[in-house]
Design a protein around this motif. Structure first.
Motif, short mmCIF file in Angstrom:
data_model
loop_
_atom_site.label_atom_id
_atom_site.label_comp_id
_atom_site.label_asym_id
_atom_site.label_seq_id
_atom_site.Cartn_x
_atom_site.Cartn_y
_atom_site.Cartn_z
N THR A 204 0.83 -1.21 0.00
CA THR A 204 0.00 0.00 0.00
C THR A 204 0.86 1.25 0.00
O THR A 204 0.58 2.21 -0.72
N GLU A 205 1.94 1.25 0.78
CA GLU A 205 2.84 2.41 0.76
C GLU A 205 3.48 2.54 -0.62
O GLU A 205 3.68 3.66 -1.11
N TYR B 41 0.92 4.33 -2.80
CA TYR B 41 0.90 5.76 -2.48
C TYR B 41 2.16 6.45 -3.03
O TYR B 41 2.09 7.53 -3.60
N GLN C 258 2.35 9.57 -5.72
CA GLN C 258 2.98 10.82 -5.30
C GLN C 258 4.13 11.19 -6.25
O GLN C 258 4.38 12.37 -6.49
N TRP D 289 -7.67 1.15 -1.62
CA TRP D 289 -6.77 2.28 -1.41
C TRP D 289 -6.33 2.96 -2.70
O TRP D 289 -5.65 3.99 -2.65
N ALA E 184 -5.40 7.08 -2.88
CA ALA E 184 -4.01 7.37 -3.25
C ALA E 184 -3.95 8.31 -4.45
O ALA E 184 -3.12 9.23 -4.48
#
Length: 171
Positions: free
Chosen positions: A16-17, A20, A24, A42, A46
């Motif tokens: 999940t990170e 994201y 980004q 998610w 995101a």
């Protein structure tokens, strides 16, 4: 291009990170991101957190294969990226080589990045005929290594959901 272990891999605290982080890194405010639905919950937050606009393409039962007419119609001059998950969560659909090639072709045609969520790459079901499905990695196709961010997760790969270890690799 060729990816380097030293320069092109980032370890994250979960897949999940990694998702994201990918958004980004590549999405600017107002950019559109094509998301296949149903989807991992998610993805949309995101995209929005990065200032992007989610654009959904529906995968329909019973096959959950990509509808290329619908997908093609969703690309615009504002499309920055596509996020695609195979094997797909929650349907279990494993994209065929033809689907992967078609998706790659549209990303190249529209100069879009592809975020390839492959956290379930080792969870492959057999067909009704008993044939083992094969996972196809988008980044391995001609012209896609420089436009694909591939996401993986140890928690899925090793069935250890307490291990929040993910990774992302790409340009």
């Amino acid at each position: 291009g060729k990816l380097s272990i030293e320069e092109n891999i980032m370890v994250t605290t979960s897949g999940t990170e990694a998702i994201y982080s990918a958004f980004q890194a590549i999405v600017d405010p107002g950019d559109e991101v094509i998301v296949f639905q149903p989807f991992f919950p998610w993805y949309i937050p995101a995209v929005r957190m990065a200032g992007g606009v989610p654009v959904c393409v529906t995968l329909r039962s019973p096959t959950f294969a990509i509808d290329f007419d619908e997908l093609r119609a969703k690309f615009t001059s504002r499309t920055k990226a596509v996020i695609f998950n195979t094997p797909h969560n929650p349907t279990g659909h494993v994209a065929t080589a033809e689907e992967i090639q078609g998706l790659a072709g549209l990303c190249k045609e529209h100069d879009a990045m592809l975020i390839s969520d492959e956290v379930y790459e080792h969870m492959l079901f057999h067909t009704a005929d008993g044939e083992r499905r094969k996972h196809h990695r988008v980044a391995h196709l001609d012209g896609m290594a420089d436009r694909t961010l591939t996401i993986g997760s140890a928690s899925k790969m090793f069935s250890l959901t307490g291990w929040r270890v993910g990774w992302i690799y790409g340009p």
